[in-house]
Design a protein around this motif. Sequence first.
Motif, PDB file in Angstrom:
ATOM      1  N   MET A   1       0.823  -1.205   0.000  1.00  0.00           N
ATOM      2  CA  MET A   1       0.000   0.000   0.000  1.00  0.00           C
ATOM      3  C   MET A   1       0.865   1.268   0.000  1.00  0.00           C
ATOM      4  O   MET A   1       0.537   2.260  -0.649  1.00  0.00           O
ATOM      5  N   LEU A   2       1.978   1.227   0.721  1.00  0.00           N
ATOM      6  CA  LEU A   2       2.878   2.378   0.754  1.00  0.00           C
ATOM      7  C   LEU A   2       3.484   2.660  -0.615  1.00  0.00           C
ATOM      8  O   LEU A   2       3.734   3.816  -0.970  1.00  0.00           O
ATOM      9  N   MET A   3       3.716   1.603  -1.397  1.00  0.00           N
ATOM     10  CA  MET A   3       4.299   1.781  -2.724  1.00  0.00           C
ATOM     11  C   MET A   3       3.405   2.622  -3.619  1.00  0.00           C
ATOM     12  O   MET A   3       3.889   3.334  -4.503  1.00  0.00           O
ATOM     13  N   ASN A   4       2.099   2.542  -3.401  1.00  0.00           N
ATOM     14  CA  ASN A   4       1.168   3.311  -4.217  1.00  0.00           C
ATOM     15  C   ASN A   4       1.176   4.793  -3.871  1.00  0.00           C
ATOM     16  O   ASN A   4       0.670   5.609  -4.646  1.00  0.00           O
ATOM     17  N   LYS A   5       1.757   5.137  -2.705  1.00  0.00           N
ATOM     18  CA  LYS A   5       1.759   6.519  -2.251  1.00  0.00           C
ATOM     19  C   LYS A   5       3.133   7.166  -2.330  1.00  0.00           C
ATOM     20  O   LYS A   5       3.225   8.374  -2.514  1.00  0.00           O
ATOM     21  N   GLU A   6       4.184   6.402  -2.184  1.00  0.00           N
ATOM     22  CA  GLU A   6       5.534   6.966  -2.102  1.00  0.00           C
ATOM     23  C   GLU A   6       6.408   6.392  -3.209  1.00  0.00           C
ATOM     24  O   GLU A   6       6.801   5.216  -3.158  1.00  0.00           O
TER      25      GLU A   6
ATOM     26  N   CYS B   1      16.186  -2.453  11.469  1.00  0.00           N
ATOM     27  CA  CYS B   1      14.845  -2.345  12.054  1.00  0.00           C
ATOM     28  C   CYS B   1      14.521  -0.879  12.335  1.00  0.00           C
ATOM     29  O   CYS B   1      14.535  -0.428  13.487  1.00  0.00           O
ATOM     30  N   LEU B   2      14.262  -0.141  11.277  1.00  0.00           N
ATOM     31  CA  LEU B   2      13.958   1.286  11.385  1.00  0.00           C
ATOM     32  C   LEU B   2      12.517   1.588  11.008  1.00  0.00           C
ATOM     33  O   LEU B   2      12.103   2.746  11.019  1.00  0.00           O
ATOM     34  N   GLY B   3      11.750   0.558  10.675  1.00  0.00           N
ATOM     35  CA  GLY B   3      10.372   0.756  10.245  1.00  0.00           C
ATOM     36  C   GLY B   3      10.294   1.153   8.783  1.00  0.00           C
ATOM     37  O   GLY B   3      11.212   1.767   8.235  1.00  0.00           O
ATOM     38  N   ALA B   4       9.194   0.768   8.139  1.00  0.00           N
ATOM     39  CA  ALA B   4       8.996   1.116   6.729  1.00  0.00           C
ATOM     40  C   ALA B   4       8.357   2.506   6.612  1.00  0.00           C
ATOM     41  O   ALA B   4       7.542   2.886   7.445  1.00  0.00           O
ATOM     42  N   PRO B   5       8.761   3.287   5.628  1.00  0.00           N
ATOM     43  CA  PRO B   5       9.679   2.942   4.535  1.00  0.00           C
ATOM     44  C   PRO B   5      11.149   3.273   4.820  1.00  0.00           C
ATOM     45  O   PRO B   5      11.990   3.094   3.946  1.00  0.00           O
ATOM     46  N   LYS B   6      11.445   3.764   6.013  1.00  0.00           N
ATOM     47  CA  LYS B   6      12.787   4.270   6.286  1.00  0.00           C
ATOM     48  C   LYS B   6      13.856   3.192   6.146  1.00  0.00           C
ATOM     49  O   LYS B   6      14.932   3.433   5.582  1.00  0.00           O
ATOM     50  N   GLN B   7      13.592   1.978   6.663  1.00  0.00           N
ATOM     51  CA  GLN B   7      14.620   0.950   6.623  1.00  0.00           C
ATOM     52  C   GLN B   7      14.949   0.549   5.182  1.00  0.00           C
ATOM     53  O   GLN B   7      16.122   0.323   4.846  1.00  0.00           O
ATOM     54  N   GLU B   8      13.940   0.485   4.319  1.00  0.00           N
ATOM     55  CA  GLU B   8      14.196   0.139   2.918  1.00  0.00           C
ATOM     56  C   GLU B   8      14.951   1.258   2.204  1.00  0.00           C
ATOM     57  O   GLU B   8      15.868   0.992   1.415  1.00  0.00           O
ATOM     58  N   LEU B   9      14.594   2.506   2.476  1.00  0.00           N
ATOM     59  CA  LEU B   9      15.304   3.637   1.875  1.00  0.00           C
ATOM     60  C   LEU B   9      16.746   3.688   2.372  1.00  0.00           C
ATOM     61  O   LEU B   9      17.669   4.000   1.610  1.00  0.00           O
TER      62      LEU B   9
END
Length: 323
Positions: free
Chosen positions: A81-86, A202-210
Amino acid sequence: MTKTLHDDLPQTVIPEQRKARRPEIDLQARIEGEARAYHHLMDINLQVFDSVTDAAIRILRRARGRAVGTSVFTCNVDHLMLMNKEQRFRDAYERADVVTIDGAPLALLTKLTGTAEARRVTGVALTGALVEQAERDGLRIALVGGAPGRGVMAAANLRREHSELGEVFVDSPRMGFEIGDEEDQRLVSGLVAFQPDVVIVCLGAPKQELWIDQHRNELPGAVLVGAGATIDFLSGYQTRAPRFFQATGTEAAYRLATDFRRLWRRYLLRDSKFFVLFAGLTLGYAAGRARVGSSARSHGATRRRTSAARPSPCRACGYSPAA
């Protein structure tokens, strides 16, 4: 060396450094490290493994000798769902080396749209399997994220359960730090000096992926896993759902019931749109199977390789997984 930023809680624990390693290209390891199959879902290449242990072994083989770190994202409904927004989040996902199927609803969707053998590989389970391999092969583990003190506790628990595991790097960057700021540079410098083989982020999404997408080039040969609340679980601060909920794929319902105040917006507002998407994709796939339409948004396809360097595009829609 220990730095203390919050009372007497260790903020950063950096074990003894080791000599720099020189990455060597190992194409055979890359080939052996490929997942057995992938599932194309909304331009994301979900990789399918026989088991969590199989995933850990293949991911470590894939990372061996690479001049950059291997990015591993564990995809769930919230991420989708986040991918559709960011857009930045989607871009990071499309550049990821490995994307596993995390959430039970996502696993069900992949099964209903062409990949019957789809299995969940969650961040917590993958971390456990990677730690087991690290203990066996003498690899170095780093834990990044979590509230102050929890990483240290998680590392202590890992060492207690895995007596042959080596020193574990721990860093809990301050809340609200920005990628590229002074705090981030301090964190990355510590990791570069330590030279880990596996980094659990373990920084929470989307921060850890970025963060992983930004810094993978600075950690050659390492596996970098976006693992959500794994440090909280390892430290004992947060407990997983009972086995019944895990086995039935209803762990999200248990978490919502036990942590409603923090999770209700995510699960009941943002992620509820997934059920509309779920219905549309399954109906589209069924229409394609019945030859009354086509489905290029979600379908299964076995990975084929045209060379040792690059996998071939999907025959159903032309989508090409990352090399």
